[in-house]
Design an enzyme around this catalytic site. Structure first.
Site, mmCIF file in Angstrom:
data_model
loop_
_atom_site.group_PDB
_atom_site.id
_atom_site.type_symbol
_atom_site.label_atom_id
_atom_site.label_comp_id
_atom_site.label_asym_id
_atom_site.label_seq_id
_atom_site.Cartn_x
_atom_site.Cartn_y
_atom_site.Cartn_z
ATOM 1 N N ARG A 97 26.131 54.878 66.049
ATOM 2 C CA ARG A 97 24.868 54.659 66.079
ATOM 3 C C ARG A 97 24.390 55.647 65.159
ATOM 4 N NH1 ARG A 97 22.951 50.206 67.983
ATOM 5 N NH2 ARG A 97 21.519 50.427 67.030
ATOM 6 N N CYS A 121 26.506 49.068 72.143
ATOM 7 C CA CYS A 121 27.113 50.354 73.202
ATOM 8 C C CYS A 121 27.202 50.467 74.878
ATOM 9 C CB CYS A 121 26.914 51.197 72.764
ATOM 10 S SG CYS A 121 25.671 51.560 72.991
ATOM 11 N N LEU A 130 13.079 47.621 65.337
ATOM 12 C CA LEU A 130 11.807 48.588 64.920
ATOM 13 C C LEU A 130 11.942 49.711 63.587
ATOM 14 C CD1 LEU A 130 11.037 49.838 68.602
ATOM 15 C CD2 LEU A 130 10.152 48.193 66.920
ATOM 16 N N ARG A 401 31.557 64.099 72.313
ATOM 17 C CA ARG A 401 31.297 63.755 71.172
ATOM 18 C C ARG A 401 29.880 64.209 70.958
ATOM 19 N NH1 ARG A 401 29.099 59.342 72.232
ATOM 20 N NH2 ARG A 401 27.809 59.115 70.692
HETATM 21 C C1 UD1 Z 1 17.960 58.246 70.682
HETATM 22 C C2 UD1 Z 1 19.235 59.188 71.584
HETATM 23 C C3 UD1 Z 1 20.283 58.949 72.168
HETATM 24 C C4 UD1 Z 1 19.187 58.765 73.595
HETATM 25 C C5 UD1 Z 1 17.856 57.901 73.290
HETATM 26 C C6 UD1 Z 1 16.713 57.892 74.269
HETATM 27 C C7 UD1 Z 1 20.402 59.866 68.851
HETATM 28 C C8 UD1 Z 1 21.709 60.577 68.526
HETATM 29 N N1 UD1 Z 1 20.118 59.726 69.930
HETATM 30 O O1 UD1 Z 1 18.426 56.729 70.260
HETATM 31 O O2 UD1 Z 1 20.777 60.098 73.025
HETATM 32 O O3 UD1 Z 1 19.223 57.763 74.561
HETATM 33 O O4 UD1 Z 1 17.247 58.306 71.184
HETATM 34 O O5 UD1 Z 1 16.283 58.637 74.109
HETATM 35 O O6 UD1 Z 1 18.939 60.920 68.699
HETATM 36 N N2 UD1 Z 1 14.827 49.746 70.370
HETATM 37 C C9 UD1 Z 1 14.835 48.214 70.066
HETATM 38 N N3 UD1 Z 1 14.931 48.610 68.568
HETATM 39 C C10 UD1 Z 1 15.115 49.682 67.450
HETATM 40 C C11 UD1 Z 1 15.633 50.638 68.539
HETATM 41 C C12 UD1 Z 1 15.817 50.578 69.796
HETATM 42 O O7 UD1 Z 1 15.085 48.279 70.820
HETATM 43 O O8 UD1 Z 1 15.020 49.433 66.919
HETATM 44 C C13 UD1 Z 1 15.246 50.012 72.415
HETATM 45 C C14 UD1 Z 1 16.902 50.412 72.441
HETATM 46 O O9 UD1 Z 1 17.639 49.194 72.805
HETATM 47 C C15 UD1 Z 1 16.994 51.050 73.328
HETATM 48 C C16 UD1 Z 1 15.155 52.089 73.608
HETATM 49 O O10 UD1 Z 1 14.578 51.560 72.204
HETATM 50 O O11 UD1 Z 1 16.176 50.271 74.612
HETATM 51 C C17 UD1 Z 1 15.588 53.549 73.100
HETATM 52 O O12 UD1 Z 1 16.125 53.418 71.632
HETATM 53 P P1 UD1 Z 1 15.823 54.622 70.827
HETATM 54 O O13 UD1 Z 1 14.490 55.847 70.761
HETATM 55 O O14 UD1 Z 1 15.708 54.312 69.702
HETATM 56 O O15 UD1 Z 1 16.949 55.649 71.152
HETATM 57 P P2 UD1 Z 1 18.325 56.155 70.133
HETATM 58 O O16 UD1 Z 1 17.443 56.414 68.769
HETATM 59 O O17 UD1 Z 1 19.241 55.057 69.217
#
Ligand code: UD1
Length: 421
Positions: A97, A121, A130, A401
């Site tokens: 991701r 996933c 976002l 990973r």
């Molecule tokens: C990162 C971490 C992951 C961790 C997660 C939360 C990395 C590479 N991965 O993932 O290990 O579990 O933070 O601490 O740093 N969301 C939206 N829209 C968006 C983006 C996110 O709705 O555009 C939601 C997601 O679906 C989820 C929540 O926000 O429910 C948190 O996601 P996010 O903080 O973005 O996680 P990652 O950056 O993908």
């Protein structure tokens, strides 16, 4: 490359000794993506030798970067001076991701990027709305067709960006897009995770003007150029937390080295609630437990709340602790895939919507189980160490990973774990 290996784990006595934690995967990935922002050489130290890091480097190389990973020195030397390509194949993008994190820096330096939408996933849908909202407010034009996204901008201009949720990835991507934009960007309700602070420290060394990292509002004043620098990745708090839980689950005594105790406080607090002894000693943390533990509720939250990445391993400890306790998962909508596997080992866990009700059992028993995702896999190892008999864990590529040499590190402290191909 997916290695279809298995871990065979036998019940192991108390884990005792020292474990050295590697650099943070979730910090190394955005920092490597951020090297796109300069045409000069960067040297990144304390990089964990992990599959996700390998894939990120492969993606950067496909763009035209020249990189060398000196594994025994945990160092990456990378130069993005010759990047010409701005589009990436789905085959690689879908593997991690975090590949979407190259969108912000490519847009920032080249004004355009073509990237495939990362899929959902196991743990949730994980949209990128976002990230895109941020790019759009900075003036980018976004076209989405047939699963791919094309983002263009003649000039990015700073703006005020409010995030509906403090997404880690969106905060990182928007910061990286804004550092070379004209004028001032303010991101509010942004993520305050330690990995954001690490990324900002790296960008600041490169010459970026950023204030407020580690708070919920970050201000960025765009600059015209960034330079190549040397940077050391922070320690992996999730890896450290996993060994802390491993010590507690086996009634062991581990000294975990190369940690930032402050980043571990949410896990430390919950372990102490359970009666586990935790001693902070500068860059080391000692975790030991001998008496009966008390079960405790947890609720996953953005930092400094309890990390969602620790939820599965912590569930393994709760599953063998007297009493009933509740886990409330507020970050990802489908992060209980490990429950079925833990129940196969004799745990008593029920899932109701966003909650898991964990009723501690006297013992778990080894069987064949499958790692459904990275942290779920770590949870199975912890359960297997405490379970009677032998446990065979398949699909361990998920575990590899995110954990460097986990079987060697565990074996050195007394775990009976071996890998079979
Ligand atoms: C990162 C971490 C992951 C961790 C997660 C939360 C990395 C590479 N991965 O993932 O290990 O579990 O933070 O601490 O740093 N969301 C939206 N829209 C968006 C983006 C996110 O709705 O555009 C939601 C997601 O679906 C989820 C929540 O926000 O429910 C948190 O996601 P996010 O903080 O973005 O996680 P990652 O950056 O993908």
């Amino acid at each position: 490359m997916i290695v279809m290996g298995k871990f065979v784990v036998e019940k192991s006595g108390p884990l005792k000794g020292e474990v050295v934690v590697d650099g943070a995967k979730n910090s190394a990935l955005p920092v490597l993506a951020a090297t796109i922002l300069t045409g000069e050489e960067c040297v990144i130290e304390n990089v964990p030798f992990l599959k996700d890091v390998e894939i990120m480097l492969k993606l950067l190389d496909l763009l035209g970067a020249e990189s060398e990973f000196i594994a025994d020195e945990k160092k990456v030397i990378i130069n993005c001076g010759k990047i010409e390509n701005i589009s990436l194949p789905y085959e690689l993008v879908k593997k991690i991701r975090a590949s979407f994190l190259i969108a912000g820096p490519l847009l920032s330096r080249f004004g355009c990027v073509k990237i495939q939408m990362p899929g959902g996933c196991q743990i949730g849908v994980r949209p990128v709305d976002l990230h895109l909202k941020g790019f759009s407010l900075l003036g980018a034009d976004i076209k989405q067709e047939h699963g791919s996204i094309e983002i263009n901008s003649n000039v990015l201009k700073g703006d005020n960006i409010y995030l509906d949720f403090p997404s880690v990835g969106a905060t990182e991507n928007i910061i990286m897009a804004a550092v070379l934009a004209k004028g001032e960007t303010n991101i509010s309700n942004c993520s305050v995770e330690p990995e954001i602070v690490d990324l900002v420290n790296f960008l600041s060394k490169m010459g970026a003007k950023i204030e407020g990292a580690g708070t919920d509002t970050i201000k960025i004043i765009g600059v015209s150029k960034l330079s190549g620098v040397k940077h050391k990745i922070i320690s992996d708090r999730i890896e450290a937390g996993t060994y802390m839980i491993g010590a507690a689950a086996t009634k062991g005594d581990l000294l975990i080295k190369n940690v930032v105790c402050e980043h571990l406080r949410p896990v430390t607090a919950k372990l102490k609630d359970m009666n586990v002894n935790v001693e902070e000693r500068g860059s080391e943390i000692r975790v030991y437990s001998f008496g009966d533990l008390i079960n405790t509720d947890i609720k996953t939250l953005p930092f400094p709340g309890f990390p969602t990445d620790m939820q599965a391993p912590f569930m393994s400890l709760m599953a063998i602790t007297k009493g009933t306790a509740i886990i409330n998962e507020t970050i990802f909508e489908n992060r209980f895939m490990h429950v079925g596997e833990l129940n196969r080992m004799g745990a008593d866990i029920k899932v109701e919507s966003k909650s898991a009700i964990v009723k501690g059992v006297d013992k778990l028993t080894g069987t064949q189980v499958k790692a459904t995702d990275l942290r779920a896999g770590a949870a199975l190892i912890i359960s297997a160490l405490a379970a009677e008999g032998e446990t065979e864990i398949s699909d361990i590529y998920h575990i590899e990973r995110g954990y460097c040499n986990i079987e060697d590190k565990l074996r050195k402290v007394g775990a009976k774990i071996r890998k079979i191909e």
